[in-house]
Design a protein around this motif. Sequence first.
Motif, PDB file in Angstrom:
ATOM      1  N   ASP A 196     -11.845   3.984   4.498  1.00 56.69           N
ATOM      2  CA  ASP A 196     -11.117   3.611   5.719  1.00 56.69           C
ATOM      3  C   ASP A 196     -11.669   4.481   6.842  1.00 56.69           C
ATOM      4  OD1 ASP A 196      -9.376   3.053   7.756  1.00 56.69           O
ATOM      5  OD2 ASP A 196      -7.615   3.927   6.821  1.00 56.69           O
ATOM      6  N   ASP A 205      -3.322   4.812  -0.763  1.00 59.85           N
ATOM      7  CA  ASP A 205      -4.157   5.363   0.307  1.00 59.85           C
ATOM      8  C   ASP A 205      -3.794   6.845   0.463  1.00 59.85           C
ATOM      9  OD1 ASP A 205      -5.551   6.078   2.545  1.00 59.85           O
ATOM     10  OD2 ASP A 205      -4.516   4.708   3.918  1.00 59.85           O
ATOM     11  N   LYS A 240       1.344   5.111   0.452  1.00 63.50           N
ATOM     12  CA  LYS A 240       0.712   6.313   1.008  1.00 63.50           C
ATOM     13  C   LYS A 240       0.837   7.443  -0.004  1.00 63.50           C
ATOM     14  CE  LYS A 240      -0.879   5.434   5.105  1.00 63.50           C
ATOM     15  NZ  LYS A 240      -2.356   5.489   5.274  1.00 63.50           N
ATOM     16  N   LYS A 271     -10.745  -2.484  10.488  1.00 65.71           N
ATOM     17  CA  LYS A 271      -9.632  -2.395  11.441  1.00 65.71           C
ATOM     18  C   LYS A 271     -10.112  -2.799  12.831  1.00 65.71           C
ATOM     19  CE  LYS A 271      -7.064   1.220   9.023  1.00 65.71           C
ATOM     20  NZ  LYS A 271      -6.509   2.593   9.082  1.00 65.71           N
ATOM     21  N   LYS A 324       0.873  -1.182   0.000  1.00 65.01           N
ATOM     22  CA  LYS A 324       0.000   0.000   0.000  1.00 65.01           C
ATOM     23  C   LYS A 324       0.904   1.225   0.000  1.00 65.01           C
ATOM     24  CE  LYS A 324      -2.838   1.804   3.698  1.00 65.01           C
ATOM     25  NZ  LYS A 324      -4.166   1.652   4.309  1.00 65.01           N
ATOM     26  N   GLU A 359      -7.706   3.991  -1.697  1.00 60.79           N
ATOM     27  CA  GLU A 359      -8.341   4.147  -0.381  1.00 60.79           C
ATOM     28  C   GLU A 359      -8.419   5.631  -0.008  1.00 60.79           C
ATOM     29  OE1 GLU A 359      -6.758   1.425   2.605  1.00 60.79           O
ATOM     30  OE2 GLU A 359      -6.672   3.048   4.061  1.00 60.79           O
TER      31      GLU A 359
HETATM   32 MG    MG Z   1      -6.139   4.389   5.357  1.00 63.14          MG
END
Ligand code: MG
Length: 366
Positions: A242, A191, A162, A266, A160, A217
């Motif tokens: 998220d 994300d 950022k 999560k 993933k 995301e």
């Molecule tokens: Mg996130």
Amino acid sequence: MKIAAIEAIPYSIPYRHPLHFASGSVHEADHVLVRVHTDDGVVGTADTPPRPYTYGETQKSIVAVVQDVFAPQLVGIDVFDREKIQAVLARTIHNQTAKGAVDIAVWDVIGKTLGQPVTKLLGGYTDSLRVSHMLGFKPAQELLALALEFRETYGINTFKLKTGRRPLNLDIEAARVLRDGLGEDAELYMDANRGWTANEAAEVLRRTADLGLQFLEEPDDAREVLGRRRLVTNSPIPIAADESAANLGEAAREILTGGANLLSVKTARSGFTEAAKIVGMAEGMGIDVYIGNQIDTQVGTVASVVFGAAFAHTAKRAAELSNYLDMTDDLLARPLAITGGRIRVPEGAGAGTDVDDDKLAHYRTD
Ligand code: MG
Ligand code: MUC
């Protein structure tokens, strides 16, 4: 088997590699360890990561809400009366990760009391999860070097990235360098932690269309409803919620209003009880989920593994489980290992969250 006391212990462990992302950064694990004690001496444990830029919680607010608000209402309740416990927690709004930790610690007690691994009590679907590693902001070539190192050392091939930076080219270039360097088989997704506008996110999607990204995301602020809906409708890849889907109601709202068509689950913010409801809802609506990372310690990560491996729906996709590797140390008594790109569910009764008491004594700050 009643709750006799609940402890909230602040501690701090430095990071070796701080993580930077669009909504903030993490330099130390300034978390709170939650312990639920029963009247016959069983202790359940869970970890709580304060993320003020995501949920508004701080280390001090978590300690205060657990000790001053939750504990007085929960003492005396039977640990098996889980819905009563949920009703008490629901009386206080927000405080997502504080509630999540209390729930996980209660499940740990239940598992230990029944002599069963919690993953089996939840569903017992499989015994390991595929790992996705989260890469924070760094120059593109450094990101590639790190990803190659993780693939070589741990067998991880899902990353993933950022994003959410300006100019957009920074992130577009990073994604391109990763795809070129890791090859076609690597799974890559982004994300943005709300860093872009909907129009900027649409431009990024256009300019990365040839990179085979899995999904994007939290590209923008989901409260800007029409922009987000337009993005989800027009995007060639799924748009994942998220932080806009931090609880069951928000997850339902984002799916039903077209704010997302994929969900990050999560355990740090939903515990096992609410996370299971989110997974069931998503499955029923034909929405995929994946286990996200709250920048968890190993104590938090093992809870994600225990939960994610329990259900077919959560075990399908790679789970974000490896960012504890950025920390200098950890509290977990039985350290996790990543081999062949997977983490195994721990054996034994409970949630596997027991900590090393000497380490806790060393790192606690109260
Ligand atoms: Mg996130
Ligand atoms: C993520 O997926 O967003 C960063 C902020 C937060 O709340 O979680 C992390 C990772």
